[in-house]
Design an enzyme around this catalytic site. Structure first.
Site, PDB file in Angstrom:
ATOM      1  N   HIS A  53       0.899  -1.417   0.056  1.00 43.14           N
ATOM      2  CA  HIS A  53      -0.077   0.162   0.149  1.00 43.14           C
ATOM      3  C   HIS A  53       0.799   1.342   0.144  1.00 43.14           C
ATOM      4  O   HIS A  53       2.143   1.170   0.090  1.00 43.14           O
ATOM      5  CB  HIS A  53      -0.900   0.012   1.175  1.00 43.14           C
ATOM      6  CG  HIS A  53      -0.254  -0.091   2.514  1.00 43.14           C
ATOM      7  ND1 HIS A  53       0.358  -1.022   2.977  1.00 43.14           N
ATOM      8  CD2 HIS A  53      -0.581   1.192   3.367  1.00 43.14           C
ATOM      9  CE1 HIS A  53       0.671  -0.611   4.346  1.00 43.14           C
ATOM     10  NE2 HIS A  53       0.237   0.848   4.673  1.00 43.14           N
ATOM     11  N   HIS A  55       1.444   4.022   1.852  1.00 42.80           N
ATOM     12  CA  HIS A  55       2.017   4.744   3.030  1.00 42.80           C
ATOM     13  C   HIS A  55       3.450   4.828   2.995  1.00 42.80           C
ATOM     14  O   HIS A  55       4.425   3.929   2.223  1.00 42.80           O
ATOM     15  CB  HIS A  55       1.432   4.117   4.432  1.00 42.80           C
ATOM     16  CG  HIS A  55       0.083   4.389   4.648  1.00 42.80           C
ATOM     17  ND1 HIS A  55      -0.556   3.601   5.548  1.00 42.80           N
ATOM     18  CD2 HIS A  55      -0.695   5.566   4.295  1.00 42.80           C
ATOM     19  CE1 HIS A  55      -1.959   4.167   5.623  1.00 42.80           C
ATOM     20  NE2 HIS A  55      -1.916   5.289   5.081  1.00 42.80           N
ATOM     21  N   ASP A  57       5.911   4.573   4.911  1.00 43.13           N
ATOM     22  CA  ASP A  57       6.656   3.888   5.881  1.00 43.13           C
ATOM     23  C   ASP A  57       6.687   2.500   4.854  1.00 43.13           C
ATOM     24  O   ASP A  57       7.187   1.383   5.651  1.00 43.13           O
ATOM     25  CB  ASP A  57       6.310   3.540   7.263  1.00 43.13           C
ATOM     26  CG  ASP A  57       4.794   3.146   7.453  1.00 43.13           C
ATOM     27  OD1 ASP A  57       3.961   3.372   6.851  1.00 43.13           O
ATOM     28  OD2 ASP A  57       4.660   2.216   8.373  1.00 43.13           O
ATOM     29  N   HIS A  58       6.230   2.310   3.825  1.00 40.48           N
ATOM     30  CA  HIS A  58       6.283   0.910   3.034  1.00 40.48           C
ATOM     31  C   HIS A  58       6.884   1.350   1.544  1.00 40.48           C
ATOM     32  O   HIS A  58       7.163   0.242   0.870  1.00 40.48           O
ATOM     33  CB  HIS A  58       4.701   0.424   2.946  1.00 40.48           C
ATOM     34  CG  HIS A  58       4.115   0.032   4.061  1.00 40.48           C
ATOM     35  ND1 HIS A  58       4.036  -1.209   4.572  1.00 40.48           N
ATOM     36  CD2 HIS A  58       3.651   0.932   5.234  1.00 40.48           C
ATOM     37  CE1 HIS A  58       3.420  -1.117   5.821  1.00 40.48           C
ATOM     38  NE2 HIS A  58       3.478  -0.043   6.314  1.00 40.48           N
ATOM     39  N   HIS A 111      -7.349  -0.780   5.360  1.00 42.50           N
ATOM     40  CA  HIS A 111      -6.491   0.154   6.016  1.00 42.50           C
ATOM     41  C   HIS A 111      -6.104   1.447   5.145  1.00 42.50           C
ATOM     42  O   HIS A 111      -6.135   2.609   5.616  1.00 42.50           O
ATOM     43  CB  HIS A 111      -5.240  -0.721   6.193  1.00 42.50           C
ATOM     44  CG  HIS A 111      -4.017   0.263   6.653  1.00 42.50           C
ATOM     45  ND1 HIS A 111      -3.940   0.825   7.913  1.00 42.50           N
ATOM     46  CD2 HIS A 111      -2.691   0.687   5.977  1.00 42.50           C
ATOM     47  CE1 HIS A 111      -2.749   1.461   8.125  1.00 42.50           C
ATOM     48  NE2 HIS A 111      -2.012   1.362   7.033  1.00 42.50           N
ATOM     49  N   ASP A 130      -0.209  -3.820   6.306  1.00 45.52           N
ATOM     50  CA  ASP A 130      -0.843  -3.146   7.568  1.00 45.52           C
ATOM     51  C   ASP A 130      -2.351  -3.824   7.317  1.00 45.52           C
ATOM     52  O   ASP A 130      -3.099  -3.054   8.113  1.00 45.52           O
ATOM     53  CB  ASP A 130      -0.832  -1.758   7.540  1.00 45.52           C
ATOM     54  CG  ASP A 130       0.748  -1.338   7.719  1.00 45.52           C
ATOM     55  OD1 ASP A 130       1.744  -2.196   7.915  1.00 45.52           O
ATOM     56  OD2 ASP A 130       0.733  -0.196   7.692  1.00 45.52           O
ATOM     57  N   HIS A 168       4.858  -4.727  10.841  1.00 47.62           N
ATOM     58  CA  HIS A 168       5.084  -4.016  11.928  1.00 47.62           C
ATOM     59  C   HIS A 168       5.097  -4.806  13.032  1.00 47.62           C
ATOM     60  O   HIS A 168       4.510  -5.922  13.031  1.00 47.62           O
ATOM     61  CB  HIS A 168       4.170  -3.072  12.246  1.00 47.62           C
ATOM     62  CG  HIS A 168       4.059  -1.821  11.297  1.00 47.62           C
ATOM     63  ND1 HIS A 168       4.938  -0.724  11.659  1.00 47.62           N
ATOM     64  CD2 HIS A 168       3.418  -1.407  10.285  1.00 47.62           C
ATOM     65  CE1 HIS A 168       4.638   0.176  10.491  1.00 47.62           C
ATOM     66  NE2 HIS A 168       3.555  -0.388   9.639  1.00 47.62           N
TER      67      HIS A 168
HETATM   68 FE    FE Z   1       2.782   0.774   8.127  1.00 51.66          FE
HETATM   69 ZN    ZN Z   2       0.264   1.695   6.481  1.00 52.97          ZN
END
Ligand code: FE
Ligand code: ZN
Length: 252
Positions: A53, A55, A57-58, A111, A130, A168
């Protein structure tokens, strides 16, 4: 044969490095440095990035890794506009072959609007970003409880021996909530104690086994009468119960 290496990055993210035949992929590269260091350690060049996805942090290292290695970036069709450098956009029913291993793609919105999961059926490994966490699930930033519950049902249908490679290390805080959501679950209580012991030793709790998640993760158990009862929703539909559990976690 699929070799899976877990790379811890940032505060609590995991990037997954997958090696099969001539293919070297990373799932959800948040940052560049630790990925390059792991590749250098084994003398490998990156051929693919798989994004679950959009985001940051990905996908944070997508463009830097593509510039360095010329790798191909694979991500969700429903969010192709938000995946930096995307080359190949996939949706449910598609498959991607890495070396001699093939992943089926599932749409798992909730998400985010366009979130996909990669399931290597033969290798019994699931990369779910996530969507599903050990003892938890992702927050509903762009989706509804109905969407997320249906996404989780797709993952729950996979075999118990499936390795859940989520993005995570949230397990210990998820466990603290889970025991309040499902207080009569003795397997969950035992698992929560195990997780505390692992974290006290600095050990990773991810990946987990899907069979264990099915028995202990409250977000996979919204259709269990025990969970409905715990929320005063006996006899109500699973989406209503799931929404109540998710809302309670958001407030926890
Ligand atoms: Fe994340
Ligand atoms: Zn995420």
């Amino acid at each position: 044969m699929l070799e899976i290496i877990r790379i811890p990055v940032l505060k609590d993210n995991y990037v997954w490095l997958l090696h099969s035949g001539m293919t070297v992929a990373v799932v959800d590269p948040a940052v560049e440095g630790p990925v390059v260091a792991e590749l250098d350690r084994t003398g490998r060049r990156l051929t693919h990035i798989l994004n679950t996805h959009h985001h940051n942090d990905h996908v944070g290292a997508n463009l830097a890794l593509k510039a360095r290695y010329g790798c191909k970036i694979v991500g969700p069709l429903a969010d192709r506009d938000r995946i930096p450098g995307i080359d190949l956009a996939l949706a449910e029913g598609d498959a991607i072959t890495l070396g001699d291993a093939t992943a089926k793609v599932f749409d798992v919105p909730g998400h985010t609007r366009g979130h996909i999961a990669f399931w290597f059926a033969d290798e019994k490994a699931l990369f779910c970003g996530d969507t599903l966490f050990a003892l938890g699930c992702g927050r509903l930033f762009e989706g509804t409880p109905d969407q997320m519950w249906n996404s989780l049902l797709k993952l729950r249908a996979m075999p118990d021996e499936t390795l859940v490679c989520c993005a995570h290390e949230y397990t210990q805080s998820n466990a603290r909530f889970a025991v309040t959501a499902d207080p009569g679950n003795t397997r969950l209580a035992a698992r929560a104690a195990e997780i505390d012991a692992m974290r006290a030793k600095g050990e990773a709790t991810v990946p987990s086994l899907l069979g264990v998640e099915k028995a202990t993760n409250p977000f996979l158990r919204a259709d269990d009468p025990a969970l409905a009862a715990a929320y005063g929703l006996a006899g109500r539909d699973p989406v209503t119960v799931f929404a109540a559990i998710r809302a309670a976690k958001d407030r926890f």
